[in-house]
Structure formats: structure tokens, C-alpha cells
Design an enzyme around this catalytic site. Structure first.
Site, PDB file in Angstrom:
ATOM      1  N   TYR A 149       0.789  -1.214  -0.169  1.00 36.61           N
ATOM      2  CA  TYR A 149       0.021   0.075  -0.049  1.00 36.61           C
ATOM      3  C   TYR A 149       0.872   1.289  -0.070  1.00 36.61           C
ATOM      4  CZ  TYR A 149      -3.351   3.603   1.548  1.00 36.61           C
ATOM      5  OH  TYR A 149      -4.112   4.599   1.440  1.00 36.61           O
ATOM      6  N   ASP A 244       9.485   3.045  -0.219  1.00 35.36           N
ATOM      7  CA  ASP A 244       8.234   3.831   0.546  1.00 35.36           C
ATOM      8  C   ASP A 244       8.232   3.403   2.191  1.00 35.36           C
ATOM      9  OD1 ASP A 244       6.039   4.943   1.729  1.00 35.36           O
ATOM     10  OD2 ASP A 244       4.626   3.628   0.419  1.00 35.36           O
ATOM     11  N   LYS A 272       4.075   9.035   8.854  1.00 34.25           N
ATOM     12  CA  LYS A 272       3.703   8.571  10.007  1.00 34.25           C
ATOM     13  C   LYS A 272       4.673   9.122  11.157  1.00 34.25           C
ATOM     14  CE  LYS A 272       0.741   5.049   8.370  1.00 34.25           C
ATOM     15  NZ  LYS A 272       0.754   4.454   7.062  1.00 34.25           N
TER      16      LYS A 272
HETATM   17  C1  PLP Z   1       0.277   4.885   5.779  1.00 31.45           C
HETATM   18  C2  PLP Z   1       1.157   4.564   4.355  1.00 31.45           C
HETATM   19  C3  PLP Z   1       1.009   5.692   3.584  1.00 31.45           C
HETATM   20  C4  PLP Z   1      -0.088   6.616   3.241  1.00 31.45           C
HETATM   21  O1  PLP Z   1       0.225   7.606   4.477  1.00 31.45           O
HETATM   22  P1  PLP Z   1      -1.132   8.546   4.669  1.00 31.45           P
HETATM   23  O2  PLP Z   1      -0.489   9.497   5.886  1.00 31.45           O
HETATM   24  O3  PLP Z   1      -2.018   7.682   5.283  1.00 31.45           O
HETATM   25  O4  PLP Z   1      -1.512   9.050   3.496  1.00 31.45           O
HETATM   26  C5  PLP Z   1       1.743   5.552   2.084  1.00 31.45           C
HETATM   27  N1  PLP Z   1       2.401   4.367   2.283  1.00 31.45           N
HETATM   28  C6  PLP Z   1       2.690   3.327   3.203  1.00 31.45           C
HETATM   29  C7  PLP Z   1       3.919   2.249   2.989  1.00 31.45           C
HETATM   30  C8  PLP Z   1       1.848   3.575   4.330  1.00 31.45           C
HETATM   31  O5  PLP Z   1       2.083   2.691   5.373  1.00 31.45           O
END
Ligand code: PLP
Length: 435
Positions: A149, A244, A272
Site C-alpha cells: 500500500y 516507501d 507517520k
Molecule cells: C500509511 C502509508 C501511506 C499513506 O500515508 P497517509 O499519511 O495515510 O496518506 C503510504 N505508504 C505506506 C507504506 C503507508 O504505510
């Protein structure tokens, strides 16, 4: 033994109201209790490793706001830093010293990036990183992995079609097929699929994007050789490798999964933890790649609240704590002890479960088979998680409301609290496997 349900009256009332205001009663779909019993708990307060809901129930929290709260809730130094920043106003739309300070702290201790850009969410960070990769390489296609994701940007809400490597199919309504056609989807832990993609789309792939450690669909820990292979094949094809690290950044260590694998991706994205609980994201790369970003270069990306001073202050306070000597060693040791004894319990009882753990992230799989890619997860096993989730809530332990989600340990989870949680977890597993 099945435990009596806690009172959830006030949460249920608030949820009824919320359903009049918001689709599905929530402002982010993962918060809905669609795959567990009951309706969402409305949280009134958090402190340390505890949460309190609207009915006054207290929980040991293993969701930690889905990862940002590595120090726990309401950490004094983060709170004080925020309060101090707020006294000077909350947004200026002009540069502030706090942005420099947070950047300096990050760049001094993270040698994987030379220049960065702050944004306001993980989604924004990844969306911008993809645009940067396309702008820098002059290519359009990207390759992502099934089960990773990367936020909800159009080109990433794409799932695999049929076949080993395929152009994606949209996984959300509202995304033109033409966008999904620019995204190639491959299974994790599969070299041939990636090789085939590079063969079929030779010279067209701008970037390969992977989560530092895939942790949004179970915890799909990849071997170092596989990550090294991705590094090699991308370099050989003039394709950028995007890590990511929105979950893993500052979580597996200050330099995240890239340092864990000892690898140098071309672009990294963070979110995060970086904002200490406030909305912050960041992407970064070498100075050469970042010079493509406006106003220096032709790739446009902007934000009214980017580098927001209050959010910067929270990030600065939180990241400073993470740099204390031994911070990660202690957190990871605590997690290993906690998850190790849960695994021993499961094994002794003969319950067919396996815990996947890395750093302070853990995931409970209701299967003893090795799980390394999305397709290895049996959706039917999630029925067991439903029961586990209910039993845990009734025993004062809060997990995210989906069996595909990982749990997090924070610095605020003391050994004594973890002992209490463990007992509740053991009792809950006994219920799960008694039916
Ligand atoms: C949480 C997450 C996102 C998205 O971040 P948001 O602040 O919710 O937009 C993207 N990539 C990864 C790996 C994530 O865990």
C-alpha cells in the site's frame, strides 16, 4: 472462556451520529469495524500506551495511530514542543526556522537522502515521489507489488490483473483505466515477474516502488537478496528504485528499512512517525534528483500547509527522542521478548499461528505456512481474527480492526504492561481456538 462484552453504548451512539455526517461513519475506511465485531470505538484520550474510549474503557494500545506514535500517546516532550510552537501562531505560508531544524536533524542522521521536501501526508509524499521519478526519467510506467500500500493516489490504487506480470486493474472506482495502464503490478518475492516486466516494457519503466518492509497487508518480510536484485535490475535499466518508508522510516531504526537492508534507493518517502502524531510526510533523494522539483526544476509540487510549524515542532521533538543512545535496541528487544513468548505459547498449545516480527512491528498470521507475498494469505483465516479482536477488546487490549494490519510497540509499553497484555492475548487465543 468468552468474556462478557464491555459497555460500548456511548461509542455506538456517536457512531450513529457519525453515520449521518460521514460515509460509513468514518473519515478513513480502516477505522470502520467492517471485518470485526461491533462498531468503531470513539476515542476520548490517549496517554502513554493507553487509550480510553467514550464509555471510559481503558485499553493497552497496539495500533498506536497506525504507527506514528513510537513514543506512545501524549509524550511530554512532543506535547510541550507543540504547545510552544502554537503560541507563535499556527501557519504562515512562508518559511520558518523549524523546517530548517527538522531538516538538519534528519539529514545529519539519514545519509540516504541529500535534499528533502516536506508535505502533509504519506499519500502526498508517494504521489510526489512518483511524479518526480517520471519527470526525472522522462518515462511513464511504474512497477508496484501486489500487497504493498502506498497511499491512495490514482496510479497506486491498482491491483494485479490475471497473469504473472500485468498492467494493473484499478482497485477503486473513479480511476481511469488509462491511469492503471501506466502501473505494472508484480507479486512480491518473485524475480521472474520483475524480469519479465523489464523485458516487456523495456525502456518505459520510470520507477519500481516497494514498501521498505511491506506492512500494510500482513507483514511480508522480503529477503535481502530479493531487495538487492531489485536494486540491480533497476540500476541496469535506468529505472529509479523508490523505497516507501512511510511505516518503516524511523521505525526500524532512524534510517529505516534501507539501512536494515544496507541498500541505497534513489527516492525515499516518509510519513507517520516523522510528524510525531501531526500530519507530516516527506520525500527525499540525491541533490541531483531533487533538483527536478519546483521551483528549482520542472516537476511541480506544492502545499499550503507544507512544513507547518506546529507539525515540524512535533516531529522535531519526537525524532530527537529517537536519537537517544540505545533507543531502538531497547524497543526492539522489548518487542522480541513480547512476541517470542506469544509465539512459544501458540506453539505449545498447537495453535496454527505464526507471528511475523521486525523491529517493533508485529503481525499475527493464522497459518503456520511461510507468508512472503499477498497471495500466501488465506482470507478465510480472518474469521479467527474477528474473534480474537473481540476477546482482546473485552480484555482491555486494542488492535487495529483488521487481521491484515500489523501491530506496533511503542517506547511507552513497559515490560509490566506487556506482561498484562500477554495474559489477555493468551486467554483470547484460547477462546479463538476453543470454537
Ligand atoms: C500509511 C502509508 C501511506 C499513506 O500515508 P497517509 O499519511 O495515510 O496518506 C503510504 N505508504 C505506506 C507504506 C503507508 O504505510
Amino acid at each position: 472462556m468468552i468474556k462478557e462484552d464491555i459497555s460500548r453504548e456511548k461509542s455506538a451512539e456517536l457512531y450513529e451520529k457519525a453515520r449521518q455526517y460521514f460515509p460509513g461513519g468514518v473519515n478513513s475506511p480502516v477505522r470502520a469495524f467492517k471485518s470485526v465485531f461491533g462498531t468503531p470505538l470513539f476515542i476520548r484520550k490517549g496517554d502513554g500506551c493507553y487509550l480510553w474510549d467514550a464509555d471510559g474503557n481503558q485499553f493497552i494500545d497496539f495500533c498506536c495511530s497506525w504507527g506514528p506514535l513510537i513514543l506512545g500517546h501524549n509524550h511530554p516532550s512532543v506535547r510541550e514542543s507543540v504547545v510552544q510552537a502554537i503560541q507563535n501562531g499556527m501557519s504562515f505560508g512562508a518559511p520558518t526556522m523549524l523546517e530548517n531544524q527538522l531538516a538538519e536533524l534528519i539529514l545529519t542522521h539519514n545519509k540516504l537522502v541529500e535534499k528533502i521536501r516536506f508535505v502533509s501526508s504519506g499519500t502526498e509524499a508517494v504521489m510526489s515521489a512518483i511524479r518526480l521519478a517520471r519527470g526525472y526519467t522522462g518515462r511513464d510506467k511504474i512497477l508496484k507489488f501486489e500487497g504493498c500500500y502506498h497511499g491512495h493516489a490514482d496510479s497506486l490504487l491498482v491491483k494485479a490483473g490475471s497473469g504473472l506480470v500485468t498492467l494493473g486493474e484499478t482497485s477503486s472506482a473513479g480511476i481511469p483505466a488509462a491511469f492503471a495502464n501506466e502501473t505494472i503490478v508484480a507479486p512480491l518475492n518473485d524475480r521472474e515477474a520483475v524480469q519479465e516486466a523489464f523485458h516487456t516494457f523495456s525502456g518505459q519503466i520510470a520507477a519500481v516502488i516497494i514498501e521498505g518492509i511491506p506492512a500494510n497487508n500482513g507483514l511480508l518480510i522480503q529477503d535481502k537478496d530479493y531487495i538487492d536484485f531489485l536494486r540491480e535490475i533497476t540500476s541496469a535499466n535506468g529505472t529509479l528504485l523508490i523505497f516507501d518508508e512511510v511505516i518503516t522510516g524511523f521505525r526500524l531504526g532512524f534510517e529505516g528499512a534501507a539501512a536494515y537492508y544496507d541498500i541505497r534507493p534513489d527516492i525515499l518517502t516518509y510519513g507517520k512517525i516523522i510528524g510525531g502524531g501531526m500530519p507530516v510526510g516527506m520525500y527525499g533523494a540525491s541533490a541531483a534528483i531533487m533538483s527536478s522539483i519546483s521551483p528549482e526544476g520542472p516537476v511541480y509540487q506544492a502545499g499550503t500547509l507544507s512544513g507547518n510549524p506546529v507539525a515540524m515542532a512535533a516531529g522535531l521533538a519526537q525524532l530527537s527522542e529517537l536519537l537517544q543512545p540505545g533507543f531502538y535496541d531497547e524497543l526492539n528487544r522489548k518487542t522480541a521478548g513480547f512476541t517470542g513468548s506469544i509465539q512459544s505459547f501458540l506453539t505449545e498449545r498447537g495453535y496454527p499461528c505464526k507471528l511475523y516480527v521486525i523491529g517493533s512491528i508485529f503481525w499475527i498470521a493464522f497459518s503456520e505456512l511461510e507468508i512472503k507475498k499477498a497471495g500466501d494469505i488465506d482470507p478465510a483465516s480472518m474469521e479467527r481474527f474477528r474473534v480474537l479482536h473481540r476477546e482482546l477488546l473485552n480484555r482491555g487490549v486494542y488492535f487495529g480492526p483488521s487481521g491484515y494490519e500489523v501491530g506496533f510497540i511503542s517506547a511507552a509499553h513497559t515490560p509490566a504492561v506487556l506482561e498484562t497484555a500477554k495474559q489477555a492475548i493468551f486467554d483470547s487465543f484460547d477462546v479463538v481456538f476453543s470454537s
